[in-house]
Scaffold this motif. Sequence first.
Motif, PDB file in Angstrom:
ATOM      1  N   UNK A 161      -1.970  -3.551 -21.868  1.00  0.00           N
ATOM      2  CA  UNK A 161      -0.924  -4.579 -21.703  1.00  0.00           C
ATOM      3  C   UNK A 161      -1.421  -5.848 -22.406  1.00  0.00           C
ATOM      4  N   UNK A 220      -7.919  -3.619   1.395  1.00  0.00           N
ATOM      5  CA  UNK A 220      -7.552  -2.253   1.775  1.00  0.00           C
ATOM      6  C   UNK A 220      -8.770  -1.335   1.825  1.00  0.00           C
ATOM      7  N   UNK A 247      -5.325   1.035 -19.033  1.00  0.00           N
ATOM      8  CA  UNK A 247      -3.911   0.709 -18.839  1.00  0.00           C
ATOM      9  C   UNK A 247      -3.727  -0.804 -18.682  1.00  0.00           C
ATOM     10  N   UNK A 277       4.366  -1.339  -5.944  1.00  0.00           N
ATOM     11  CA  UNK A 277       3.325  -2.349  -6.189  1.00  0.00           C
ATOM     12  C   UNK A 277       2.664  -2.135  -7.552  1.00  0.00           C
ATOM     13  N   UNK A 329       4.925  -3.433 -10.140  1.00  0.00           N
ATOM     14  CA  UNK A 329       4.914  -4.904 -10.066  1.00  0.00           C
ATOM     15  C   UNK A 329       3.665  -5.448 -10.763  1.00  0.00           C
ATOM     16  N   UNK A 330       2.524  -4.815 -10.476  1.00  0.00           N
ATOM     17  CA  UNK A 330       1.246  -5.240 -11.059  1.00  0.00           C
ATOM     18  C   UNK A 330       1.305  -5.169 -12.595  1.00  0.00           C
ATOM     19  N   UNK A 331       1.722  -4.011 -13.107  1.00  0.00           N
ATOM     20  CA  UNK A 331       1.747  -3.855 -14.568  1.00  0.00           C
ATOM     21  C   UNK A 331       2.858  -4.701 -15.204  1.00  0.00           C
ATOM     22  N   UNK A 375      -6.387  -7.480  -2.776  1.00  0.00           N
ATOM     23  CA  UNK A 375      -5.724  -6.379  -2.055  1.00  0.00           C
ATOM     24  C   UNK A 375      -6.642  -5.159  -1.994  1.00  0.00           C
ATOM     25  N   UNK A 376      -7.265  -4.869  -3.149  1.00  0.00           N
ATOM     26  CA  UNK A 376      -8.172  -3.713  -3.226  1.00  0.00           C
ATOM     27  C   UNK A 376      -9.293  -3.834  -2.185  1.00  0.00           C
ATOM     28  N   UNK A 417      -8.568   2.901 -15.402  1.00  0.00           N
ATOM     29  CA  UNK A 417      -7.543   1.916 -15.044  1.00  0.00           C
ATOM     30  C   UNK A 417      -7.627   0.743 -16.021  1.00  0.00           C
ATOM     31  N   UNK A 457     -12.397   5.078 -13.872  1.00  0.00           N
ATOM     32  CA  UNK A 457     -11.063   5.591 -13.512  1.00  0.00           C
ATOM     33  C   UNK A 457     -10.040   5.411 -14.636  1.00  0.00           C
ATOM     34  N   UNK A 496      -4.589   2.342  -9.452  1.00  0.00           N
ATOM     35  CA  UNK A 496      -5.167   1.876  -8.194  1.00  0.00           C
ATOM     36  C   UNK A 496      -4.524   2.637  -7.041  1.00  0.00           C
ATOM     37  N   UNK A 506      -4.643  -8.621  -6.969  1.00  0.00           N
ATOM     38  CA  UNK A 506      -4.825  -7.177  -6.917  1.00  0.00           C
ATOM     39  C   UNK A 506      -6.242  -6.827  -6.440  1.00  0.00           C
ATOM     40  N   UNK A 525       1.571   5.202  -1.033  1.00  0.00           N
ATOM     41  CA  UNK A 525       0.393   4.834  -1.838  1.00  0.00           C
ATOM     42  C   UNK A 525       0.056   5.952  -2.817  1.00  0.00           C
ATOM     43  N   UNK A 533      -4.816   2.362  -3.978  1.00  0.00           N
ATOM     44  CA  UNK A 533      -4.454   1.610  -2.770  1.00  0.00           C
ATOM     45  C   UNK A 533      -3.089   0.945  -2.914  1.00  0.00           C
ATOM     46  N   UNK A 534      -2.469   1.066  -4.077  1.00  0.00           N
ATOM     47  CA  UNK A 534      -1.146   0.472  -4.292  1.00  0.00           C
ATOM     48  C   UNK A 534      -0.053   1.525  -4.144  1.00  0.00           C
ATOM     49  N   UNK A 539      -2.390 -12.522 -10.832  1.00  0.00           N
ATOM     50  CA  UNK A 539      -2.006 -11.142 -10.485  1.00  0.00           C
ATOM     51  C   UNK A 539      -3.259 -10.263 -10.373  1.00  0.00           C
TER      52      UNK A 539
END
Lengths: 293, 301
Positions: free
Chosen positions: B102, B28, B98, A101, A104-106, B24-25, B95, B93, A94, B21, A137, A96-97, B17
């Motif tokens: 987890x 932002x 990842x 951050x 922290x997220x992961x 926040x995304x 993402x 992406x 991401x 997130x 960022x 934007x992080x 979380x």
Amino acid sequence: MEPAVRIDHLTKVFKVPSLKGQRVTAVSDLSLQVAPGEIYGLIGPNGSGKSTTMKVLLGLIAPTKGTTAVFGQDSRKVRSRVDVGFLPENPYFYKFLTAEETLHFYGRLGGLRKRAIRERSKELLALVGLEHARDRRLSGYSKGMLQRIGLAQALIQRPRLVVLDEPTAGVDPAGSRKIRDLILKFREDGISVILSSHLLEQVQEVCDRVGIIFQGKLCREGPMEALMAIEDQTEILLERASPELIARVKALVDEDAQASLLRAGHPRTTLERLFLEETSGESPDTRGGSQDA
Amino acid sequence: MHNLAVYRHFSPARVGVLARNTLTQLVRMRAFYFLLIFSVIVLVSALLIQNFTFDPARQLKIMKDMSFFAMSMFGTIFAIVATANLIPKDVEDRTLYTILAKPVPRFEYLLGKYLGAMLVIVLSMAVMMLMLCVVLYLRQQALLTEQQALLDAGAPHAEEIAVVIDELKADGPSTSLITAAAAICLQAMVLGAVTLFVSTFASSGLFTVVVAFMLFFVGYIEPVVVDYWRGSMESLGSFANACIHVVELIFPNFQSFNLVDDVVSGKTLPLSLFFKILGMGLSYVVVYLLAAYFIFADKEL
């Protein structure tokens, strides 16, 4: 001892989106094991089934046949991922992080508490050399920095197995070397690694064992030394040898009826080492250079 | 070296979380810029509307109407556009790899993403509602003072002025306004769940947006169409009725979330109506999220 990874007779068939209902076999009857603390290289051309194997191991896709397990846990179970860290090829986190951050997220997704994440993030940012960019960022990160933050997120919950898919793709030689050094550190820490890379020189440098995969099948597998050794040749590397000594060695070889001297000369450095010497001013690492003599 | 992680089959913390997130995304990505546009609409309607009508109570009604229209537009567009790209973008992406590498169950991922997007809608609606209430109250007080001054000055038609004052008092901020805003919020949440469901099997974000808007349209005209069918197909019997029931069940009736007309006209909405809409809305959210999960659970990434 339970292997870090056990893949038994894995077959993965994909349906091709078409009217004819075509199917493609990406992986066929593949079996392999990775021991705890071992660095295993999975190499093969594009489309050979490396990424598919990794995805099955991570539970991202289901096997058509066969089983995969991580430290004895069926990898289709979410719980097995507690012990796994994964860095995909060309990761885009991401943007934007910030780095902090992101970790922290992961970390939270990995089940860590906030305090543990703070300590671990500090440690990992130092390990991957991104302390200076912790509050920046990721949109402002270079490719090499993204790969390194990717490694840090993979390691956040202290996994016992790290899966790396092309970790150095698109990274410059300095960044690539840093990643290589990190992988070597995994071995010291007892972390098992499955590494897929097209940079065969790097695979050769870091891996204990290698499997060559082609058209979905594991064609060859074994310890690096055994695979690389040319059985009927012997290498002697001399330092500060005078021309007279070389001449005597040649004469000795000539006296033997069977043996022949194939090559004698100065060993060459690698382009990577030359590049690093010129651009960073660091003293060259002796490991990994070509040893043509 | 030991693993630091603790695994639970369901973790509200992980969902939180993921939701935070996503919030926040979207923040932002400047999703809240819409609030600026809304502020302009509310303030402009408050300041300029007096130039278009001399009826004081009508001024407040128009202001409420315009504000609710803006809130409804924001809720609809945001619920579809923001939710449509949540999963496809993460897949594109990588993402998502990842995240799911987890120990995160897929339903937690879906729920977290959905809640994050809905949090933006709820927060935005709350801010917009607050803005509307403040501006409406200030305008109401100004108009009341104006009318009271006329009354005190002994203006003719005192009875008419007293009626206007009563109307103005009824048109100020009220719990009915909050109920109508909550209904808009619920509509956006249902639409978000429908969009998330479509995005689990759609091939692109654009496809998801188009299909979601079509479903919204179908849900909006559903009561009219169903009434027409019921009126014209009585002779077809129970099978046709069963089909109509299925259509009614599958497509949420988005008209039922529209309480704006009643609120603007000054009706007081009973609390039971709100709970009825709440029950219906949450049921659709749960059903569509479950449907999304069943598709996403087996999705090959």
